[in-house]
Design an enzyme around this catalytic site. Sequence first.
Site, PDB file in Angstrom:
ATOM      1  N   LEU A 287      97.467  -1.744  91.617  1.00 29.56           N
ATOM      2  CA  LEU A 287      98.190  -2.572  92.634  1.00 29.56           C
ATOM      3  C   LEU A 287      98.889  -3.443  90.888  1.00 29.56           C
ATOM      4  O   LEU A 287      98.314  -4.165  90.518  1.00 29.56           O
ATOM      5  CB  LEU A 287      98.265  -3.195  93.063  1.00 29.56           C
ATOM      6  CG  LEU A 287      98.480  -2.615  94.558  1.00 29.56           C
ATOM      7  CD1 LEU A 287      98.470  -3.682  95.987  1.00 29.56           C
ATOM      8  CD2 LEU A 287     100.075  -2.032  94.651  1.00 29.56           C
TER       9      LEU A 287
ATOM     10  N   GLU B 288     102.702  12.258  88.964  1.00 27.41           N
ATOM     11  CA  GLU B 288     103.063  12.282  87.652  1.00 27.41           C
ATOM     12  C   GLU B 288     103.087  11.763  86.446  1.00 27.41           C
ATOM     13  O   GLU B 288     103.108  11.643  84.844  1.00 27.41           O
ATOM     14  CB  GLU B 288     104.523  11.526  87.726  1.00 27.41           C
ATOM     15  CG  GLU B 288     105.641  11.307  86.288  1.00 27.41           C
ATOM     16  CD  GLU B 288     107.022  10.476  86.949  1.00 27.41           C
ATOM     17  OE1 GLU B 288     107.053   9.331  87.698  1.00 27.41           O
ATOM     18  OE2 GLU B 288     108.118  10.747  86.507  1.00 27.41           O
ATOM     19  N   ASP B 289     102.116  10.556  86.725  1.00 23.27           N
ATOM     20  CA  ASP B 289     101.428   9.958  85.577  1.00 23.27           C
ATOM     21  C   ASP B 289     100.169  10.559  84.510  1.00 23.27           C
ATOM     22  O   ASP B 289     100.374   9.720  83.438  1.00 23.27           O
ATOM     23  CB  ASP B 289     101.406   8.768  85.720  1.00 23.27           C
ATOM     24  CG  ASP B 289     101.885   7.634  86.356  1.00 23.27           C
ATOM     25  OD1 ASP B 289     103.393   7.118  86.238  1.00 23.27           O
ATOM     26  OD2 ASP B 289     101.638   6.869  87.979  1.00 23.27           O
TER      27      ASP B 289
ATOM     28  N   ARG C  52     101.329   0.348  80.636  1.00 22.86           N
ATOM     29  CA  ARG C  52     100.628   0.632  80.893  1.00 22.86           C
ATOM     30  C   ARG C  52     100.702   2.132  79.370  1.00 22.86           C
ATOM     31  O   ARG C  52      99.702   2.802  79.586  1.00 22.86           O
ATOM     32  CB  ARG C  52     101.269   1.552  82.184  1.00 22.86           C
ATOM     33  CG  ARG C  52     100.897   1.526  83.132  1.00 22.86           C
ATOM     34  CD  ARG C  52      99.174   0.682  84.267  1.00 22.86           C
ATOM     35  NE  ARG C  52      99.069   0.663  84.963  1.00 22.86           N
ATOM     36  CZ  ARG C  52      99.019   0.805  86.467  1.00 22.86           C
ATOM     37  NH1 ARG C  52      99.395   2.258  86.544  1.00 22.86           N
ATOM     38  NH2 ARG C  52      99.005  -0.046  88.171  1.00 22.86           N
TER      39      ARG C  52
ATOM     40  N   HIS D 192     106.998   0.762  85.843  1.00 22.64           N
ATOM     41  CA  HIS D 192     107.018   1.656  85.001  1.00 22.64           C
ATOM     42  C   HIS D 192     108.924   1.485  84.287  1.00 22.64           C
ATOM     43  O   HIS D 192     110.313   0.798  85.073  1.00 22.64           O
ATOM     44  CB  HIS D 192     106.923   2.861  85.058  1.00 22.64           C
ATOM     45  CG  HIS D 192     105.504   3.469  85.280  1.00 22.64           C
ATOM     46  ND1 HIS D 192     104.851   3.792  86.411  1.00 22.64           N
ATOM     47  CD2 HIS D 192     104.590   3.319  84.722  1.00 22.64           C
ATOM     48  CE1 HIS D 192     103.394   3.909  86.660  1.00 22.64           C
ATOM     49  NE2 HIS D 192     103.381   3.797  85.639  1.00 22.64           N
TER      50      HIS D 192
ATOM     51  N   CYS E  50     107.521   9.505  90.786  1.00 22.18           N
ATOM     52  CA  CYS E  50     105.819   9.829  90.299  1.00 22.18           C
ATOM     53  C   CYS E  50     105.091  11.273  90.941  1.00 22.18           C
ATOM     54  O   CYS E  50     103.615  11.044  91.311  1.00 22.18           O
ATOM     55  CB  CYS E  50     105.180   8.835  90.722  1.00 22.18           C
ATOM     56  SG  CYS E  50     105.393   7.938  92.325  1.00 22.18           S
TER      57      CYS E  50
END
Length: 256
Positions: A19, A66-67, A131, A161, A248
């Site tokens: 988180l 998705e990441d 990220r 993101h 995602c």
Amino acid sequence: MRTIAVTRELTTAIGNCELTFLPRSEIDVARAQQQHQDYQSALSSLGCEAVVIPAPPGLSDCVFIEDTALVLDDLAVMLRPGVASRRPEVAGVAEILGKYRPLKAIESPGTVDGGDLLRAGSRIFAGLSTRTNQSGIRQLSNIVSDYGITVEPVETAKCLHLKSAISEVAPGTLLINPDWISSSTFAKFELIPIDEKEAHAANALRIGEDVIYPSSFPRTLDELVKRGINVLPVELTELQKAEGAVTCCSLIFSAP
Ligand code: CIR
């Protein structure tokens, strides 16, 4: 051509998810699983062929597939998520994507989360976030330039993101939270601002002519409908507690 939708099951460890912006609140795992199944059904109802990857226990964020990868027409780039806890997710996804595309990879010290990559035709906007770093964006740019695709870095600060702040709802049309990302970067696109009471509403998943969209943002949803967009609402409240969103939870691409 078939449209493939790769999803990954969620684990009971989802309560230990990463988180960044949200405080931790308890996730009802059974409900999260039901909502995820409904999301998978929505993809199938739009004609996607389902490929489901099992979830190794302990990978608390692996449902957010998705990441881990960027799938383009001619290759897939295996990404290197920005948090170490998520890097073990990549191998299992590479195993599946390798059946469809040649694979390239982002290497250390580069980091890229797929949630930071917004593709619009031959351009990829890449969010510089907690990220995704400069090295990751440079590596991605070098890889995709051979395929006629350019990568443009975009500063992000107020959200997890880039695609928390902006996503595509039709070719050339982007749904945007202008408080989280500068509209001027996207001036050449038609921009639909989210309803200001729904800060997290800018993430939509376009599948051809349709858009899968969270039912928890009814004001923005109404606006999309008014603009003539076919919206398929899904309830995603449990995954939203893990800072998840609609883009995602899948990797969508075409295959012969
Ligand atoms: C994380 O913090 O990595 C996950 N809890 C949520 C990832 C959501 N990913 C995305 O929107 N692309």
